[in-house]
Design a protein around this motif. Sequence first.
Motif, PDB file in Angstrom:
ATOM      1  N   PHE A   1     -42.987 -43.940  -3.337  1.00  0.00           N
ATOM      2  CA  PHE A   1     -42.180 -43.054  -2.414  1.00  0.00           C
ATOM      3  C   PHE A   1     -42.788 -41.957  -1.604  1.00  0.00           C
ATOM      4  N   VAL A   2     -42.165 -41.791  -0.459  1.00  0.00           N
ATOM      5  CA  VAL A   2     -42.796 -40.626   0.490  1.00  0.00           C
ATOM      6  C   VAL A   2     -41.757 -39.705   0.691  1.00  0.00           C
ATOM      7  N   ALA A   3     -40.576 -40.236   1.309  1.00  0.00           N
ATOM      8  CA  ALA A   3     -39.728 -39.505   1.830  1.00  0.00           C
ATOM      9  C   ALA A   3     -38.260 -40.307   2.002  1.00  0.00           C
ATOM     10  N   ALA A   4     -37.150 -39.677   1.738  1.00  0.00           N
ATOM     11  CA  ALA A   4     -35.816 -40.190   2.101  1.00  0.00           C
ATOM     12  C   ALA A   4     -34.712 -39.358   2.835  1.00  0.00           C
ATOM     13  N   ILE A   5     -33.843 -39.838   3.341  1.00  0.00           N
ATOM     14  CA  ILE A   5     -32.702 -38.659   4.149  1.00  0.00           C
ATOM     15  C   ILE A   5     -31.485 -39.769   3.968  1.00  0.00           C
ATOM     16  N   ALA A   6     -30.376 -38.819   3.809  1.00  0.00           N
ATOM     17  CA  ALA A   6     -29.208 -39.455   3.553  1.00  0.00           C
ATOM     18  C   ALA A   6     -28.590 -39.732   4.631  1.00  0.00           C
ATOM     19  N   TRP A   7     -27.491 -40.507   4.600  1.00  0.00           N
ATOM     20  CA  TRP A   7     -26.938 -41.223   5.841  1.00  0.00           C
ATOM     21  C   TRP A   7     -26.500 -39.919   6.910  1.00  0.00           C
ATOM     22  N   SER A   8     -26.180 -38.783   6.395  1.00  0.00           N
ATOM     23  CA  SER A   8     -25.633 -37.729   7.482  1.00  0.00           C
ATOM     24  C   SER A   8     -26.846 -36.828   7.659  1.00  0.00           C
ATOM     25  N   GLY A   9     -27.857 -37.177   7.142  1.00  0.00           N
ATOM     26  CA  GLY A   9     -28.895 -36.056   7.370  1.00  0.00           C
ATOM     27  C   GLY A   9     -29.111 -34.808   6.626  1.00  0.00           C
ATOM     28  N   ALA A  10     -27.748 -34.757   5.949  1.00  0.00           N
ATOM     29  CA  ALA A  10     -27.847 -33.320   5.060  1.00  0.00           C
ATOM     30  C   ALA A  10     -28.887 -33.382   4.014  1.00  0.00           C
ATOM     31  N   ASN A  11     -29.035 -34.164   3.610  1.00  0.00           N
ATOM     32  CA  ASN A  11     -30.111 -34.151   2.354  1.00  0.00           C
ATOM     33  C   ASN A  11     -31.369 -34.998   2.474  1.00  0.00           C
ATOM     34  N   THR A  12     -32.315 -34.314   1.991  1.00  0.00           N
ATOM     35  CA  THR A  12     -33.664 -34.972   2.219  1.00  0.00           C
ATOM     36  C   THR A  12     -34.493 -34.647   0.984  1.00  0.00           C
ATOM     37  N   TYR A  13     -35.389 -35.803   0.706  1.00  0.00           N
ATOM     38  CA  TYR A  13     -36.169 -35.582  -0.452  1.00  0.00           C
ATOM     39  C   TYR A  13     -37.611 -36.052   0.065  1.00  0.00           C
ATOM     40  N   TYR A  14     -38.561 -35.417  -0.771  1.00  0.00           N
ATOM     41  CA  TYR A  14     -40.172 -35.807  -0.535  1.00  0.00           C
ATOM     42  C   TYR A  14     -40.877 -35.943  -1.659  1.00  0.00           C
ATOM     43  N   ALA A  15     -42.041 -36.694  -1.680  1.00  0.00           N
ATOM     44  CA  ALA A  15     -42.723 -36.654  -2.655  1.00  0.00           C
ATOM     45  C   ALA A  15     -43.421 -35.293  -2.722  1.00  0.00           C
ATOM     46  N   ASP A  16     -44.039 -34.959  -3.860  1.00  0.00           N
ATOM     47  CA  ASP A  16     -44.701 -33.670  -3.792  1.00  0.00           C
ATOM     48  C   ASP A  16     -46.155 -33.773  -3.177  1.00  0.00           C
ATOM     49  N   SER A  17     -46.602 -34.709  -3.155  1.00  0.00           N
ATOM     50  CA  SER A  17     -48.009 -35.038  -2.226  1.00  0.00           C
ATOM     51  C   SER A  17     -47.780 -34.749  -0.927  1.00  0.00           C
ATOM     52  N   VAL A  18     -46.612 -34.947  -0.328  1.00  0.00           N
ATOM     53  CA  VAL A  18     -46.382 -34.593   0.993  1.00  0.00           C
ATOM     54  C   VAL A  18     -45.490 -33.541   1.574  1.00  0.00           C
ATOM     55  N   LYS A  19     -44.732 -32.889   0.454  1.00  0.00           N
ATOM     56  CA  LYS A  19     -44.024 -31.724   0.713  1.00  0.00           C
ATOM     57  C   LYS A  19     -44.781 -30.518   1.697  1.00  0.00           C
ATOM     58  N   GLY A  20     -43.985 -30.309   2.483  1.00  0.00           N
ATOM     59  CA  GLY A  20     -44.942 -29.164   3.654  1.00  0.00           C
ATOM     60  C   GLY A  20     -45.558 -29.887   4.329  1.00  0.00           C
ATOM     61  N   ARG A  21     -45.885 -30.962   4.474  1.00  0.00           N
ATOM     62  CA  ARG A  21     -46.698 -31.530   5.692  1.00  0.00           C
ATOM     63  C   ARG A  21     -45.908 -32.760   6.457  1.00  0.00           C
TER      64      ARG A  21
ATOM     65  N   THR B   1     -24.226 -50.717  11.020  1.00  0.00           N
ATOM     66  CA  THR B   1     -23.984 -49.513  11.383  1.00  0.00           C
ATOM     67  C   THR B   1     -25.051 -48.444  10.689  1.00  0.00           C
ATOM     68  N   PHE B   2     -25.856 -47.951  11.431  1.00  0.00           N
ATOM     69  CA  PHE B   2     -27.016 -47.224  11.025  1.00  0.00           C
ATOM     70  C   PHE B   2     -26.528 -46.085  10.206  1.00  0.00           C
ATOM     71  N   SER B   3     -25.455 -45.522  10.702  1.00  0.00           N
ATOM     72  CA  SER B   3     -25.070 -44.104  10.148  1.00  0.00           C
ATOM     73  C   SER B   3     -24.303 -44.343   8.697  1.00  0.00           C
ATOM     74  N   PHE B   4     -24.151 -45.342   8.266  1.00  0.00           N
ATOM     75  CA  PHE B   4     -23.736 -45.565   6.891  1.00  0.00           C
ATOM     76  C   PHE B   4     -24.875 -45.767   6.086  1.00  0.00           C
ATOM     77  N   TYR B   5     -26.106 -45.831   6.378  1.00  0.00           N
ATOM     78  CA  TYR B   5     -27.381 -46.038   5.357  1.00  0.00           C
ATOM     79  C   TYR B   5     -28.223 -44.837   5.379  1.00  0.00           C
ATOM     80  N   ALA B   6     -28.750 -44.834   4.054  1.00  0.00           N
ATOM     81  CA  ALA B   6     -29.624 -43.583   3.637  1.00  0.00           C
ATOM     82  C   ALA B   6     -30.873 -44.529   4.122  1.00  0.00           C
ATOM     83  N   VAL B   7     -31.967 -43.655   4.704  1.00  0.00           N
ATOM     84  CA  VAL B   7     -33.295 -44.187   4.951  1.00  0.00           C
ATOM     85  C   VAL B   7     -34.219 -43.647   4.130  1.00  0.00           C
ATOM     86  N   GLY B   8     -35.270 -44.457   3.576  1.00  0.00           N
ATOM     87  CA  GLY B   8     -36.335 -43.857   2.792  1.00  0.00           C
ATOM     88  C   GLY B   8     -37.632 -44.453   3.575  1.00  0.00           C
ATOM     89  N   TRP B   9     -38.839 -43.786   3.269  1.00  0.00           N
ATOM     90  CA  TRP B   9     -40.128 -44.093   3.731  1.00  0.00           C
ATOM     91  C   TRP B   9     -40.917 -44.398   2.484  1.00  0.00           C
TER      92      TRP B   9
END
Length: 122
Positions: A45-65, A26-34
Amino acid sequence: QLQACGGGLVQAGGSLRLSCAFSGRTFSFYAVGWFRQAPGKEREFVAAIAWSGANTYYADSVKGRFTISRDNAKSTAYLQMNSLKPEDTAVYYCAADRGGRATTIAQEYDYWGQGTQVTVSS
């Protein structure tokens, strides 16, 4: 199982969108990272998103792009990459964490895709 695709060769300043298709659970249970790994360098690490999509995180090198997103109905996550630079050249991997919360730590991810090559020419 994770299947990443969408990589390719692009000129600097261009864009690509990577997709990560998830199956078997069940995909919706999982967080996903790149993450990405360039030749001769460690995986980062590049980016990550929580199971709900409510929280995201980015490496400084890619933030904004780069923008990470997900469509739970399609069991797919995406990484939209804009304003690409030669230093973005790497094999990009998607990963899934059944803990559900987005994390920047590779060891916390349970499943990994096979990777897709992104090459940015100058």
